[in-house]
Write an enzyme that holds these catalytic residues in place. Structure first.
Site, PDB file in Angstrom:
ATOM      1  N   ASP A 161       0.836  -1.201   0.000  1.00 51.43           N
ATOM      2  CA  ASP A 161       0.000   0.000   0.000  1.00 51.43           C
ATOM      3  C   ASP A 161       0.874   1.256   0.000  1.00 51.43           C
ATOM      4  O   ASP A 161       1.847   1.342   0.750  1.00 51.43           O
ATOM      5  CB  ASP A 161      -0.897   0.039   1.234  1.00 51.43           C
ATOM      6  CG  ASP A 161      -1.884  -1.117   1.273  1.00 51.43           C
ATOM      7  OD1 ASP A 161      -2.234  -1.625   0.194  1.00 51.43           O
ATOM      8  OD2 ASP A 161      -2.303  -1.497   2.381  1.00 51.43           O
ATOM      9  N   ASP A 190      -0.600  -3.395  -4.334  1.00 55.67           N
ATOM     10  CA  ASP A 190      -1.900  -3.513  -3.692  1.00 55.67           C
ATOM     11  C   ASP A 190      -2.618  -2.167  -3.756  1.00 55.67           C
ATOM     12  O   ASP A 190      -2.683  -1.556  -4.815  1.00 55.67           O
ATOM     13  CB  ASP A 190      -1.744  -4.023  -2.258  1.00 55.67           C
ATOM     14  CG  ASP A 190      -3.046  -4.586  -1.694  1.00 55.67           C
ATOM     15  OD1 ASP A 190      -4.041  -4.678  -2.427  1.00 55.67           O
ATOM     16  OD2 ASP A 190      -3.066  -4.944  -0.508  1.00 55.67           O
ATOM     17  N   ASP A 194      -5.488   2.875   1.728  1.00 47.07           N
ATOM     18  CA  ASP A 194      -6.300   1.895   2.451  1.00 47.07           C
ATOM     19  C   ASP A 194      -6.534   2.313   3.896  1.00 47.07           C
ATOM     20  O   ASP A 194      -5.629   2.841   4.561  1.00 47.07           O
ATOM     21  CB  ASP A 194      -5.620   0.528   2.444  1.00 47.07           C
ATOM     22  CG  ASP A 194      -5.830  -0.216   1.129  1.00 47.07           C
ATOM     23  OD1 ASP A 194      -6.344   0.395   0.172  1.00 47.07           O
ATOM     24  OD2 ASP A 194      -5.469  -1.403   1.070  1.00 47.07           O
ATOM     25  N   ARG A 243     -11.996  -0.082  -6.935  1.00 48.08           N
ATOM     26  CA  ARG A 243     -11.812   0.469  -5.580  1.00 48.08           C
ATOM     27  C   ARG A 243     -11.473   1.961  -5.589  1.00 48.08           C
ATOM     28  O   ARG A 243     -10.386   2.381  -5.189  1.00 48.08           O
ATOM     29  CB  ARG A 243     -10.742  -0.296  -4.804  1.00 48.08           C
ATOM     30  CG  ARG A 243     -11.046  -1.774  -4.654  1.00 48.08           C
ATOM     31  CD  ARG A 243     -10.031  -2.455  -3.723  1.00 48.08           C
ATOM     32  NE  ARG A 243     -10.313  -3.887  -3.607  1.00 48.08           N
ATOM     33  CZ  ARG A 243      -9.647  -4.714  -2.802  1.00 48.08           C
ATOM     34  NH1 ARG A 243      -8.665  -4.242  -2.054  1.00 48.08           N
ATOM     35  NH2 ARG A 243      -9.954  -5.995  -2.759  1.00 48.08           N
TER      36      ARG A 243
END
Length: 521
Positions: A161, A190, A194, A243
């Site tokens: 991330d 990834d 997040d 996302r």
């Protein structure tokens, strides 16, 4: 990544060049003189000020960033760290100290508070090195680039991330940053942004997220529903598979963002999540809003968005696109004031302002500005008082009719010392009901059948716990009328009943319900 990233980037640059060549008038932008002030949900829960009022230091390596954190008198002593140069694995090592908890191979902001990290001079680039925020609060990250952080391959950092938050994080403002990868999960990357495990009161503003399989998520699984109160505004999402974000439970406010080339899905509201999606511009993308890859549905309130060459898949199991004609299926009240740019101006404004090394420029609001004011139905589940965003007492019902709870009866499963069931129907935000513990039932009841299709649950501004998952139940039949998470306005099919129950199935502590309002419409 399986797509030609470079070609899409060239197309965006070409558009800007053509606009300049033919003399297209673009919106006028004003520059911030300094770091500016936090916006959105980051202003709640006491606000986000980072290292304001503390020492300012300069760092050109990751080790120096860690050393600055460790040199403070305590883990909460305010500090602003000005970063210049390239921060990478070769110059980032663990530093020990009583005021820090750092690690090798990433920038670790763990068990600390009151910190600003800001890029200065020729810019700050975190190359293959992620920024991890854990058990921390009051953090500002501004004017930096984080690129090519991997979870597999070499070198690896931060679980892949770019910026991640987890474990009881509160009040983070990330502003004017560029977060980018060079592919998707198959290439070792990834998420770009997040949040999980009880992360709340976060704003991402004027930033670029691009060239990645995953833009970011709020909640790591369908059971991780303790996150929320996140604002996304004036950001560019470009060349992303999905996302943007994925939202599991909680509440998000998503406005004035530009979305270009979303390949699989965009804003994915799931597991009872509620998103207010307004005045965004979606272009050359697929399934930009809906519930995807699950049957646990989420909700959205939409207004003022532009859908430019957006395609929609057919609905089916685990696939519930909001389009081709997106309609609202919930109401989300926002507890802070903000200005909306017209959606048609958003792509140009965002291109000029978003990302690192843009001079911290922001929109001046001259493109059809609108200024919504704080709503009295806003949820404010703060663990500490937040006078600037607290809901106002609801003695005057909102459009939709009379508050049927006034004059009705009430009961519940339990009540904490000093609280009363009747406090939820007295029109007074200073009185409240709490269960004994973190879960419990509170009900409104009438002597005869009454039609109800909407309730509003208002928590106090100083609530010791935030309502997580809940059910609305017909008290006479036991039928579940609606389930979800977070307080606020909840609608369901009009039902004739003599008792309606709000069942708190989870919360972060002991919740305080100031008002349980009921309406026929």
């Amino acid at each position: 990544m399986r797509r030609a990233v470079a070609l899409r980037l060239q197309a965006g640059l070409a558009t800007a060049a053509i606009a300049a060549a033919i003399g297209v008038a673009l919106p006028v932008i004003q520059a911030s003189a300094a770091t500016g002030s936090a916006t959105g949900y980051a202003t709640g829960n006491g606000g986000t000020t980072g290292g304001a009022g503390g020492q300012t230091v300069r760092a050109t390596t990751g080790t120096a960033i860690h050393a600055a954190l460790c040199s403070r008198a305590s883990s909460s002593t305010p500090i602003t760290i000005q970063v210049e140069g390239t921060i990478n694995h070769g110059n980032t090592s663990k530093v020990s100290g009583a005021s820090c908890n750092t690690a090798d191979g990433l920038i670790e902001l763990k068990q600390i508070s009151n910190v600003t990290i800001i890029g200065v001079g020729n810019g700050a680039v975190f190359d293959q090195l992620g920024i991890h925020i854990r058990e921390a609060r009051n953090i500002i990250i501004q004017n930096v680039t984080v690129r090519n952080v991997k979870k597999s391959g070499s070198p690896i950092s931060n679980g892949g991330d770019a910026i991640s938050m987890e474990s009881n994080v509160r009040n983070v403002w990330v502003d004017h940053v560029t977060l980018e990868a060079s592919g998707g999960e198959a290439e070792g990357f990834d998420g770009l942004f997040d949040m999980k495990d009880n992360t709340q009161y976060v704003t991402l503003s004027y930033s670029i997220l691009r060239n990645s399989g995953r833009g970011g998520l709020i909640g790591s699984s369908e059971s991780d529903l303790s996150n929320g109160f996140i604002t996304f505004h004036h950001n560019l999402y470009e060349n992303i598979d999905s996302r943007t974000p994925l939202l599991r439970g909680g509440i998000a406010h998503i406005y004035n963002n530009s979305y270009v080339n979303l390949h699989e899905s965009g804003i994915n509201s799931r597991a009872g999540a509620r998103a207010k999606v307004e005045n965004n511009y979606f272009k050359d993308s697929k399934d930009v809003l809906g519930t995807f890859y699950t049957n646990e549905r989420g909700y959205w309130q939409v207004s003022g968005n532009v859908f430019d060459n957006v395609t929609w898949s057919s609905p089916g199991s685990e696939n519930y696109p909001a389009g081709p004609n997106p309609q609202s299926n919930t109401t989300v009240s926002i507890p802070y004031s903000y200005s909306l740019d017209g959606a048609s101006c958003v792509p140009d404004i965002v291109r000029q302002t978003a990302g690192a090394n843009k001079g911290l420029q922001v929109s001046n609001g001259n493109c059809s500005p609108q200024t919504p004011t704080a709503s009295p139905t806003s949820p404010t589940p703060s663990a500490s008082p937040t006078p600037s965003t607290s809901p106002t007492p609801s003695t005057t019902p909102p459009p939709g009719g009379t508050n049927l709870s006034i004059g009705a009866g009430s009961d519940g499963s339990s009540k904490a010392d000093g609280t009363s069931y009747g406090n939820v129907r007295d029109g007074n935000m200073s009185t409240y009901w709490s269960p004994v513990g973190s879960t419990g039932d509170i009900s409104i009841k009438w002597g005869s059948a009454t039609t109800v299709s909407r309730i509003i649950i208002r928590e106090t501004s100083g609530s010791a716990g935030t309502i997580g998952s809940w059910q609305v139940i017909n008290g006479g039949t036991g039928a579940v009328l609606r389930s979800g998470s977070g307080a606020g306005s909840i609608t369901f099919a009009a039902t004739s009943l003599s008792k309606v129950t709000f069942r708190i199935a989870s919360s972060t502590g002991t919740p305080q319900v100031a008002e349980f309002e009921t309406y026929a419409g």
